[in-house]
Enzyme design. Structure first.
Site, PDB file in Angstrom:
ATOM      1  N   TYR A 121       0.844  -1.200   0.000  1.00 51.47           N
ATOM      2  CA  TYR A 121       0.000   0.000   0.000  1.00 51.47           C
ATOM      3  C   TYR A 121       0.884   1.256   0.000  1.00 51.47           C
ATOM      4  O   TYR A 121       0.618   2.226  -0.710  1.00 51.47           O
ATOM      5  CB  TYR A 121      -0.936   0.001   1.217  1.00 51.47           C
ATOM      6  N   SER A 133      -2.467  13.876   8.064  1.00 58.49           N
ATOM      7  CA  SER A 133      -3.436  13.588   6.999  1.00 58.49           C
ATOM      8  C   SER A 133      -4.863  13.612   7.537  1.00 58.49           C
ATOM      9  O   SER A 133      -5.107  13.278   8.699  1.00 58.49           O
ATOM     10  CB  SER A 133      -3.128  12.197   6.435  1.00 58.49           C
ATOM     11  N   GLN A 177      -3.592  18.483   6.775  1.00 61.16           N
ATOM     12  CA  GLN A 177      -3.988  18.277   5.370  1.00 61.16           C
ATOM     13  C   GLN A 177      -5.466  17.934   5.280  1.00 61.16           C
ATOM     14  O   GLN A 177      -5.962  17.095   6.035  1.00 61.16           O
ATOM     15  CB  GLN A 177      -3.159  17.133   4.757  1.00 61.16           C
ATOM     16  N   TYR A 221      -8.681  16.880   2.557  1.00 62.97           N
ATOM     17  CA  TYR A 221      -9.159  16.477   1.231  1.00 62.97           C
ATOM     18  C   TYR A 221     -10.450  17.216   0.900  1.00 62.97           C
ATOM     19  O   TYR A 221     -11.188  17.628   1.803  1.00 62.97           O
ATOM     20  CB  TYR A 221      -9.460  14.970   1.218  1.00 62.97           C
ATOM     21  N   THR A 240      -5.429  19.252  -0.366  1.00 58.97           N
ATOM     22  CA  THR A 240      -5.061  18.327  -1.456  1.00 58.97           C
ATOM     23  C   THR A 240      -6.165  18.284  -2.509  1.00 58.97           C
ATOM     24  O   THR A 240      -7.320  17.968  -2.202  1.00 58.97           O
ATOM     25  CB  THR A 240      -4.811  16.913  -0.889  1.00 58.97           C
ATOM     26  N   ARG A 265      -5.138   1.375  -7.878  1.00 58.68           N
ATOM     27  CA  ARG A 265      -3.848   0.833  -7.418  1.00 58.68           C
ATOM     28  C   ARG A 265      -3.953  -0.688  -7.477  1.00 58.68           C
ATOM     29  O   ARG A 265      -4.443  -1.325  -6.551  1.00 58.68           O
ATOM     30  CB  ARG A 265      -3.560   1.305  -6.000  1.00 58.68           C
ATOM     31  N   LYS A 296      -2.129  21.438  -2.662  1.00 61.85           N
ATOM     32  CA  LYS A 296      -1.261  20.286  -2.975  1.00 61.85           C
ATOM     33  C   LYS A 296      -1.835  19.471  -4.139  1.00 61.85           C
ATOM     34  O   LYS A 296      -3.009  19.085  -4.106  1.00 61.85           O
ATOM     35  CB  LYS A 296      -1.148  19.387  -1.738  1.00 61.85           C
ATOM     36  N   HIS A 355       1.153  13.126  -6.321  1.00 53.81           N
ATOM     37  CA  HIS A 355       0.697  12.243  -5.241  1.00 53.81           C
ATOM     38  C   HIS A 355       1.580  10.992  -5.164  1.00 53.81           C
ATOM     39  O   HIS A 355       1.121   9.893  -4.857  1.00 53.81           O
ATOM     40  CB  HIS A 355      -0.763  11.848  -5.477  1.00 53.81           C
ATOM     41  N   ARG A 398       0.515   7.965  -7.367  1.00 56.80           N
ATOM     42  CA  ARG A 398      -0.587   7.133  -6.871  1.00 56.80           C
ATOM     43  C   ARG A 398      -1.922   7.494  -7.503  1.00 56.80           C
ATOM     44  O   ARG A 398      -2.934   6.878  -7.197  1.00 56.80           O
ATOM     45  CB  ARG A 398      -0.706   7.271  -5.347  1.00 56.80           C
TER      46      ARG A 398
HETATM   47  C1  LIG Z   1       0.876   5.432   1.843  1.00 59.93           C
HETATM   48  C2  LIG Z   1       0.611   6.827   1.366  1.00 59.93           C
HETATM   49  C3  LIG Z   1      -0.504   7.506   1.822  1.00 59.93           C
HETATM   50  C4  LIG Z   1      -0.738   8.822   1.409  1.00 59.93           C
HETATM   51  N1  LIG Z   1      -1.816   9.513   1.935  1.00 59.93           N
HETATM   52  C5  LIG Z   1      -1.988  10.819   1.603  1.00 59.93           C
HETATM   53  C6  LIG Z   1      -3.005  11.584   2.242  1.00 59.93           C
HETATM   54  O1  LIG Z   1      -3.724  11.104   3.111  1.00 59.93           O
HETATM   55  N2  LIG Z   1      -3.144  12.874   1.856  1.00 59.93           N
HETATM   56  C7  LIG Z   1      -2.345  13.452   0.883  1.00 59.93           C
HETATM   57  O2  LIG Z   1      -2.527  14.638   0.563  1.00 59.93           O
HETATM   58  N3  LIG Z   1      -1.369  12.751   0.298  1.00 59.93           N
HETATM   59  C8  LIG Z   1      -1.155  11.468   0.649  1.00 59.93           C
HETATM   60  N4  LIG Z   1      -0.123  10.761   0.080  1.00 59.93           N
HETATM   61  C9  LIG Z   1       0.793  11.443  -0.857  1.00 59.93           C
HETATM   62  C10 LIG Z   1       1.956  12.103  -0.101  1.00 59.93           C
HETATM   63  O3  LIG Z   1       1.512  13.201   0.658  1.00 59.93           O
HETATM   64  C11 LIG Z   1       3.036  12.613  -1.073  1.00 59.93           C
HETATM   65  O4  LIG Z   1       2.448  13.458  -2.029  1.00 59.93           O
HETATM   66  C12 LIG Z   1       3.757  11.468  -1.782  1.00 59.93           C
HETATM   67  O5  LIG Z   1       4.004  10.403  -0.896  1.00 59.93           O
HETATM   68  C13 LIG Z   1       5.077  11.979  -2.355  1.00 59.93           C
HETATM   69  O6  LIG Z   1       5.719  10.986  -3.066  1.00 59.93           O
HETATM   70  P1  LIG Z   1       6.926  10.085  -2.474  1.00 59.93           P
HETATM   71  O7  LIG Z   1       6.281   9.136  -1.532  1.00 59.93           O
HETATM   72  O8  LIG Z   1       7.467   9.422  -3.688  1.00 59.93           O
HETATM   73  O9  LIG Z   1       7.872  11.009  -1.800  1.00 59.93           O
HETATM   74  C14 LIG Z   1       0.136   9.448   0.489  1.00 59.93           C
HETATM   75  C15 LIG Z   1       1.271   8.754   0.037  1.00 59.93           C
HETATM   76  C16 LIG Z   1       1.521   7.467   0.474  1.00 59.93           C
HETATM   77  C17 LIG Z   1       2.765   6.777  -0.002  1.00 59.93           C
END
Ligand SMILES: Cc1cc2nc3c(=O)[nH]c(=O)nc-3n(C[C@H](O)[C@H](O)[C@H](O)COP(=O)(O)O)c2cc1C
Length: 386
Positions: A24, A106, A127, A129, A155, A164, A251, A275, A278
């Site tokens: 995940y 988050s 943060q 949503y 975000t 995913r 974001k 993101h 993702r």
């Molecule tokens: C497991 C996971 C959960 C995430 N959950 C959120 C979230 O709740 N809110 C959000 O704005 N971004 C979320 N993100 C995105 C991160 O804030 C960030 O943009 C991203 O991890 C950056 O990429 P990197 O992991 O390659 O550094 C999540 C990323 C991951 C890996």
């Protein structure tokens, strides 16, 4: 295993976590092209070595939204962090505070705002949503403000969740997911005891408090999927701008036109981000998208960047491409999953040290000295628009 680089933490996290959680974190959308390019495009950026420039007095610190940062980074918002380590949000937030950088909680954290904010010696960021349930959004903003959160990270790149596929394979979702998750937990006893048992309750703390009853992991995907709001536009954000008195950062910006809209809207900052690969697979890596965005809006708001930052050199690379600071996502999550808060503290030390070496050998005494001149000509031609 001796951990000497941030990449070691990824391997350590993989051995500690049940696979559904590791994948995940580690996975991205569709075939994960953007996820891989986030990392490989950053790696491709050649820094310009400079020597004999008296860099004895070197300072990695910077200022962002009126806060002093020991180095130009903050922990990114990461959902379900309390599943990767016991009360993981509290551990990560304490580590960030100890090392002098902000932590971002988050919306979909395990630990609620009210548990994390008082546990750390520094105001945190929050943060949010865009969700259909505007009552929840208002409630969360009020609670974040009451808890002393300084900066709001809003975000906007999740009007719908990206597919995913790894989650279906790993047991995070898909057929027999609850049974598969239980079996995986049973074969990872250290995680099962430390986090699975002692880390309870495993609900989405912010949402449970609003709804007045616990929301379990199984509810997580359903509640989110039902609540993402694809109808959102800039006009819908006006009330938040008025409501939130502190700095507001948008974001999920990947295009110069959207960055200009963020300036017109009155945002204090943007996070150039896909993101972490993702959401929409096939979009530009952040390293590719950032220079044109910086050309469009630098000086008008603060530019943060994330996606693919794995070490201190990457921080310097993002700054050279036009960012004022970076967000750390997976890099800190791997360390947290592997070794808890002390792992995150160690990782942040590593990153700062790597950054110091990169600054020393590119002749940059301060963060302000890092810019396009920090890149070799070849890299400038390839990455920076003429
Ligand atoms: C497991 C996971 C959960 C995430 N959950 C959120 C979230 O709740 N809110 C959000 O704005 N971004 C979320 N993100 C995105 C991160 O804030 C960030 O943009 C991203 O991890 C950056 O990429 P990197 O992991 O390659 O550094 C999540 C990323 C991951 C890996």
């Amino acid at each position: 295993m001796i951990i000497s680089a941030s990449t070691d933490y990824r391997a350590a996290a993989q051995s500690r976590l049940p696979p559904f959680l590791f994948h995940y974190i580690d996975g991205g959308a569709y075939a994960e092209h953007t996820l891989r390019r986030n990392v490989s495009d950053l790696e491709d950026i050649a820094l310009r070595q400079r020597v004999l420039r008296d860099v004895a007095e070197l300072d990695t610190a910077t200022e962002l939204f009126g806060e002093r940062l020991a180095f130009p980074a903050a922990l990114a918002p990461v959902g379900l962090t309390g599943m990767y380590a016991r009360r993981g949000e509290v551990q990560a937030a304490r580590a960030a505070a100890a090392k002098g950088i902000p932590f971002t909680l988050s919306t979909v954290s395990v630990c609620p705002i009210e548990e994390v904010a008082p546990a750390i010696g520094r105001p945190m960021w929050f943060q949010l949503y865009v969700l259909k349930d505007r009552g929840f959004m208002r409630n969360a903003l009020e609670r974040a403000q009451a808890a002393g959160c300084t900066t709001l990270v809003f975000t906007v790149d999740m009007p719908t969740p990206g597919a995913r596929y790894r989650d279906a394979h790993s047991g995070m979702s898909g057929p027999n997911a609850p049974l598969r998750r239980m079996l995986q937990a049973a074969t990872h006893p250290r995680w099962a005891w430390d986090v699975g048992l002692l880390g309870r309750p495993h609900d989405l703390g912010n949402i449970s408090r609003y709804r007045g009853h616990p929301t379990g992991l199984a509810d997580y995907i359903g509640w989110l999927a039902a609540n993402f709001d694809p109808s959102i536009s800039w006009r819908d954000l006006e009330w938040i701008r008025e409501f939130w008195t502190g700095p507001m950062v948008i974001k999920g910006i990947l295009d110069p036109e959207d960055a200009r809209d963020a300036v017109r809207f009155g945002a204090d900052g943007i996070v150039v981000s896909n993101h972490g690969g993702r959401q929409l697979d096939g979009v530009l890596s952040t390293a590719r998208a950032l220079p044109a965005i910086a050309d469009a809006v630098a000086g008008e708001l603060k530019i943060l960047a994330d996606s693919g930052v794995r070490n201190g050199l990457d921080i310097v690379r993002m700054l050279a491409l036009g960012a004022d600071a970076v967000l750390l996502g997976r890099a800190f999550v791997y360390a947290l999953a592997a070794a808890g808060g002390s792992g995150v503290e160690h990782l942040l030390d590593l990153l700062q040290r790597e950054m110091r070496v990169a600054m020393t050998l590119t002749g940059a005494r301060t963060v302000a000295d890092i810019g396009r001149d920090t890149l070799t000509g070849v890299t400038r031609d390839r990455f920076v628009s003429p």
